[in-house]
Design a protein around this motif. Structure first.
Motif, PDB file in Angstrom:
ATOM      1  N   PRO A 159      64.894  53.341 129.305  1.00  0.00           N
ATOM      2  CA  PRO A 159      65.397  55.489 128.701  1.00  0.00           C
ATOM      3  C   PRO A 159      65.148  55.970 130.520  1.00  0.00           C
ATOM      4  CG  PRO A 159      64.038  54.577 127.186  1.00  0.00           C
ATOM      5  CD  PRO A 159      64.383  53.643 127.624  1.00  0.00           C
ATOM      6  N   ASP A 160      64.519  55.763 130.988  1.00  0.00           N
ATOM      7  CA  ASP A 160      63.939  55.627 132.422  1.00  0.00           C
ATOM      8  C   ASP A 160      64.585  54.724 133.856  1.00  0.00           C
ATOM      9  OD1 ASP A 160      62.669  53.445 131.802  1.00  0.00           O
ATOM     10  OD2 ASP A 160      61.084  53.647 133.080  1.00  0.00           O
ATOM     11  N   ALA A 161      65.754  54.123 132.970  1.00  0.00           N
ATOM     12  CA  ALA A 161      66.155  52.950 134.385  1.00  0.00           C
ATOM     13  C   ALA A 161      66.733  53.992 135.587  1.00  0.00           C
ATOM     14  CB  ALA A 161      67.259  52.628 133.077  1.00  0.00           C
ATOM     15  N   PHE A 162      67.022  52.997 136.456  1.00  0.00           N
ATOM     16  CA  PHE A 162      67.608  53.509 137.562  1.00  0.00           C
ATOM     17  C   PHE A 162      69.285  53.788 137.445  1.00  0.00           C
ATOM     18  CE2 PHE A 162      64.022  52.157 139.008  1.00  0.00           C
ATOM     19  CZ  PHE A 162      63.589  52.851 140.408  1.00  0.00           C
ATOM     20  N   VAL A 163      69.968  54.119 137.696  1.00  0.00           N
ATOM     21  CA  VAL A 163      71.844  55.237 137.593  1.00  0.00           C
ATOM     22  C   VAL A 163      71.916  54.242 138.069  1.00  0.00           C
ATOM     23  CG1 VAL A 163      72.787  56.992 137.959  1.00  0.00           C
ATOM     24  CG2 VAL A 163      70.918  57.716 137.237  1.00  0.00           C
ATOM     25  N   PHE A 164      71.757  54.075 139.395  1.00  0.00           N
ATOM     26  CA  PHE A 164      72.530  52.689 139.836  1.00  0.00           C
ATOM     27  C   PHE A 164      71.913  51.915 139.970  1.00  0.00           C
ATOM     28  CE2 PHE A 164      74.151  57.318 141.233  1.00  0.00           C
ATOM     29  CZ  PHE A 164      75.322  57.178 141.462  1.00  0.00           C
ATOM     30  N   SER A 165      71.272  51.314 139.077  1.00  0.00           N
ATOM     31  CA  SER A 165      70.821  49.572 139.365  1.00  0.00           C
ATOM     32  C   SER A 165      71.391  48.509 138.670  1.00  0.00           C
ATOM     33  CB  SER A 165      69.466  49.818 138.812  1.00  0.00           C
ATOM     34  OG  SER A 165      69.065  48.442 138.452  1.00  0.00           O
ATOM     35  N   PRO A 166      70.857  47.872 140.241  1.00  0.00           N
ATOM     36  CA  PRO A 166      72.145  46.635 140.702  1.00  0.00           C
ATOM     37  C   PRO A 166      71.395  45.190 139.490  1.00  0.00           C
ATOM     38  CG  PRO A 166      70.500  46.427 141.867  1.00  0.00           C
ATOM     39  CD  PRO A 166      69.603  47.721 141.248  1.00  0.00           C
ATOM     40  N   SER A 167      69.898  45.853 138.539  1.00  0.00           N
ATOM     41  CA  SER A 167      69.813  45.052 137.164  1.00  0.00           C
ATOM     42  C   SER A 167      70.413  45.640 136.147  1.00  0.00           C
ATOM     43  CB  SER A 167      68.221  45.205 137.329  1.00  0.00           C
ATOM     44  OG  SER A 167      67.876  46.341 136.691  1.00  0.00           O
ATOM     45  N   PRO A 168      70.975  44.792 134.869  1.00  0.00           N
ATOM     46  CA  PRO A 168      71.477  45.100 133.653  1.00  0.00           C
ATOM     47  C   PRO A 168      70.773  45.761 133.022  1.00  0.00           C
ATOM     48  CG  PRO A 168      71.790  42.139 134.099  1.00  0.00           C
ATOM     49  CD  PRO A 168      70.345  42.757 135.604  1.00  0.00           C
ATOM     50  N   ASP A 169      68.703  45.639 133.001  1.00  0.00           N
ATOM     51  CA  ASP A 169      68.681  46.475 131.894  1.00  0.00           C
ATOM     52  C   ASP A 169      68.336  48.129 132.576  1.00  0.00           C
ATOM     53  OD1 ASP A 169      66.795  45.819 134.570  1.00  0.00           O
ATOM     54  OD2 ASP A 169      65.474  45.367 132.615  1.00  0.00           O
ATOM     55  N   GLY A 170      68.496  48.054 134.516  1.00  0.00           N
ATOM     56  CA  GLY A 170      68.501  49.131 135.168  1.00  0.00           C
ATOM     57  C   GLY A 170      67.056  49.575 135.126  1.00  0.00           C
ATOM     58  N   SER A 171      65.860  48.007 135.723  1.00  0.00           N
ATOM     59  CA  SER A 171      64.263  48.197 135.929  1.00  0.00           C
ATOM     60  C   SER A 171      64.080  48.415 137.477  1.00  0.00           C
ATOM     61  CB  SER A 171      64.035  46.901 135.596  1.00  0.00           C
ATOM     62  OG  SER A 171      64.346  45.974 135.338  1.00  0.00           O
ATOM     63  N   GLU A 172      65.725  47.869 138.147  1.00  0.00           N
ATOM     64  CA  GLU A 172      65.143  48.486 139.475  1.00  0.00           C
ATOM     65  C   GLU A 172      66.261  49.297 140.440  1.00  0.00           C
ATOM     66  OE1 GLU A 172      66.481  43.812 141.495  1.00  0.00           O
ATOM     67  OE2 GLU A 172      65.437  42.965 139.632  1.00  0.00           O
TER      68      GLU A 172
ATOM     69  N   PRO B 214      68.077  50.356 143.173  1.00  0.00           N
ATOM     70  CA  PRO B 214      68.986  49.852 144.945  1.00  0.00           C
ATOM     71  C   PRO B 214      68.426  49.909 146.096  1.00  0.00           C
ATOM     72  CG  PRO B 214      70.311  51.563 144.097  1.00  0.00           C
ATOM     73  CD  PRO B 214      68.899  51.652 142.891  1.00  0.00           C
ATOM     74  N   LYS B 215      68.553  49.161 146.943  1.00  0.00           N
ATOM     75  CA  LYS B 215      68.211  48.753 148.298  1.00  0.00           C
ATOM     76  C   LYS B 215      68.745  49.974 149.329  1.00  0.00           C
ATOM     77  CE  LYS B 215      65.677  44.406 147.564  1.00  0.00           C
ATOM     78  NZ  LYS B 215      66.064  43.288 148.647  1.00  0.00           N
ATOM     79  N   PRO B 216      67.897  51.328 149.316  1.00  0.00           N
ATOM     80  CA  PRO B 216      69.002  52.010 150.566  1.00  0.00           C
ATOM     81  C   PRO B 216      69.688  51.094 151.482  1.00  0.00           C
ATOM     82  CG  PRO B 216      66.508  52.546 150.151  1.00  0.00           C
ATOM     83  CD  PRO B 216      66.690  51.251 149.683  1.00  0.00           C
ATOM     84  N   ASP B 217      69.158  49.521 152.284  1.00  0.00           N
ATOM     85  CA  ASP B 217      69.410  49.121 153.373  1.00  0.00           C
ATOM     86  C   ASP B 217      70.872  48.410 152.973  1.00  0.00           C
ATOM     87  OD1 ASP B 217      68.187  50.190 155.220  1.00  0.00           O
ATOM     88  OD2 ASP B 217      66.634  48.659 155.214  1.00  0.00           O
TER      89      ASP B 217
END
Length: 605
Positions: free
Chosen positions: A331-344, A346-349
């Protein structure tokens, strides 16, 4: 006896302090005179602190030494002397240890101190720093960032052991930018402000120094055509295209974009909104973490219908990707996460590097930060007011930063507003209007003389073809100056009462004394239908909110409704938090900017 001994000891101690306070002058082996004046206990090292000066030997050395001693004693008595012999290095170390800014900023400041400030100013006592020293320091920074000694040397590609190649070559001095020099000025300013408060020095020398002027902002956003090419290329990966789309339409910072969670995005069509609460940045140890926003203030951004559609499609893809791997999107997944479940997050760089590779493929010279400029300039060019743009971008200062950065685009919007006002102005009086006014309502002496002569012609006292009296005769008859009489004749000609003759003007032949035909009225200008409106929101109790310029059309009243919802939520968030049932409590007064002064149209729902 004990009491008497104590009193004698205290007297001797007091005498010693007085002698130290008055200072001393001693002769050095070189013949120079050294003046020492006691200035109290150093708060840094706990030792006695002395003010010292040296006078070179010479016939006036004794007099100069006595004057220096008197001056130093006066400084101590008036507490104008430095209370410590601490160096600039010690001051900056203590200042940065207490610095409460962002970790990234602290790391940047420590780098500036280590590489530039400490080598030049670190060894100086804080009381020695003055405006001349600071100006020389700024000049050195603008000469060479490597602080070379103006000797021929080689710039190597690495500091370690290596074999030189084409990347190694003769040193070329490159100055630091004015912005970087100003950063170091701000570091010293903050440090010396603390030094004054701690009474290390009596006054700060920073106010008298002159750092480089602030460079004028030059945002250089991508053009709409370039933005379209960027999106078309990015959409080969729909998730990457969605990220850049959101960056363009919202204007959020890179760290804020990477920290957006689905729990902070409202996709309800009735009220689509995005909350910005956190940003990704490095902590003191250099690790990427979620932290507060740059301005330490959360903000809410309204979303347009197209952006909502992009996010809905993106969320559906994320859910499908997670389900394909037997996972569930958090539910609190990152919108543009690189992981399938949205737990991570994305790195700005990584986002920056991917965008730069995309831009390089397209041959467009831009950076991802300039997408923020693109959003701002498109809003301003579309007629959105500065306060609203500043709120979306997260600029502080009530829009001061926004106005300074995007002055060119504000000027364009101001130009459109000027055109709109001009279009609604009444027609200017024509050249003949003033002549008709003088005939009907003579005010000046030459107008009154001309009116009297025209009346005589109307009554037949001056017949058609009769020569007009000379200017001198008219001046004498009407008791005016000769130049006034001549101006009256010129005005009579413009009325058609007299015509040129030889040697004098003649009364017009055919009833010319009648009033001249009025000039044909200037064709009225069609007032164009404006796409820009000045709107004023009125709320409960007749409360009026600041006027805004918006783009809308009466052919689509729903556009005004959207503006009402957005402005009300920005200006009166306490009463517009839930749903849209409150919309009946508000109304909009709208006037086209090219019809200034007209009765406003009142719109309510």
């Amino acid at each position: 006896m004990v009491r008497a001994g104590y009193a004698q000891g205290m007297a001797r101690s007091s005498d010693a302090v007085k002698r130290r306070a008055k200072g001393s002058i001693e002769t050095l082996p070189s013949g120079a005179l050294r003046i020492s004046v006691y200035a109290g206990i150093d708060p840094i090292n706990g030792r006695r602190h002395y003010l010292r000066e040296t006078v070179e030997p010479g016939p006036r050395a004794a007099r100069e030494a006595e004057a220096a001693r008197t001056r130093l004693v006066s400084q101590v008595a008036e507490r104008r002397n430095p209370r410590t012999s601490a160096t600039v290095d010690q001051l900056l170390g203590r200042y940065l240890d207490q610095f409460d800014g962002a970790p990234n900023t602290l790391t940047l400041y420590r780098g500036y101190v280590r590489n530039h400030i400490a080598p030049f100013l670190g060894h100086l006592k804080v009381g020695q720093v003055d405006a001349e020293i600071l100006d020389s320091f700024y000049a050195e920074l603008r000469r060479c960032r490597a602080h070379c000694a103006s000797r021929r040397q080689i710039d190597h590609r690495t500091a370690g052991s290596h074999e030189c190649d084409e990347r190694c070559g003769p040193h070329r001095c490159r100055p630091l930018s004015p912005t970087t020099v100003r950063h170091m000025h701000f570091i010293l300013s903050g440090a010396f402000k603390r030094a004054v408060r701690w009474r290390w020095v009596s006054v700060s020398p920073i106010g008298q120094a002159e750092p480089p002027a602030m460079p004028k902002p030059n945002p250089e956003p991508p053009s709409p055509a370039e933005a379209a090419r960027i999106l078309s290329e990015a959409w080969r990966d729909p998730s990457w295209g969605a990220l850049l789309w959101v960056a363009m339409t919202t204007g959020v910072r890179r760290g804020e974009l990477c920290a957006i969670r689905w729990s902070s995005v409202g996709l309800d069509p009735a009220r689509p909104v995005m909350w910005l609460r956190r940003a990704i940045r490095k902590d003191a140890d250099g690790r990427l973490v979620e932290a507060e926003l740059k301005t330490h203030q959360q903000r809410r951004i309204a979303l347009d219908a197209e952006t909502v559609a992009v996010l809905v499609e993106h969320r559906t893809r994320c859910e499908q990707d997670a389900a394909a791997l037997g996972l569930e999107l958090r539910p609190d997944a990152f919108v543009f996460s690189p992981s399938p479940d949205g737990s991570e997050f994305p790195k700005p760089d990584s986002v920056t590097q991917r965008y730069e590779r995309l831009a390089a493929r397209l041959g467009i010279h831009t950076t991802i930060h300039k997408l923020r400029h693109y959003s701002a300039t498109e809003l301003i060019s579309g007629g959105v007011d500065i306060r609203t743009v500043a709120g979306r971008l997260g600029h502080g200062g009530g829009g001061t930063t926004t106005l300074r950065t995007y002055t060119a685009w504000v000027s364009e919007a101001d130009q459109r507003a000027a055109v709109g006002i001009g279009a609604g102005m009444p027609a200017r009086p024509g050249p003949g209007d003033e002549a008709r006014r003088a005939r009907a309502d003579p005010r000046h002496p030459y107008e009154k003389v001309a009116a009297v002569i025209a009346d005589r012609v109307n009554r037949g006292e001056l017949a058609a073809g009769q020569a007009l009296p000379t200017a001198a005769e008219l001046a004498e008859t009407h008791e005016v100056a000769l130049s006034t009489a001549r101006r009256a004749v010129v005005l009579l000609k413009s009325w058609g009462v007299v015509v040129d003759g030889t040697p004098r003007p003649l009364v017009a032949a055919s009833g010319a004394s009648a009033a001249p035909e009025p000039a044909a009225p200037a064709p009225s200008r069609a007032v164009p239908t404006s796409e820009y409106w000045a709107v004023t929101l009125r709320g409960p109790g007749g409360r009026r909110f600041p006027q805004r310029i918006v783009a809308a059309s009466l052919a689509d009243p729903g556009g005004f409704r959207g503006h009402l919802l957005a402005i009300a939520r920005i200006e009166d968030p306490e009463n517009t938090d839930v749903g849209e049932d409150w919309i009946g409590n508000y109304e909009i007064e709208a006037v086209p900017i090219d019809a200034a002064g007209k009765q406003p149209i009142v719109l309510r729902w």
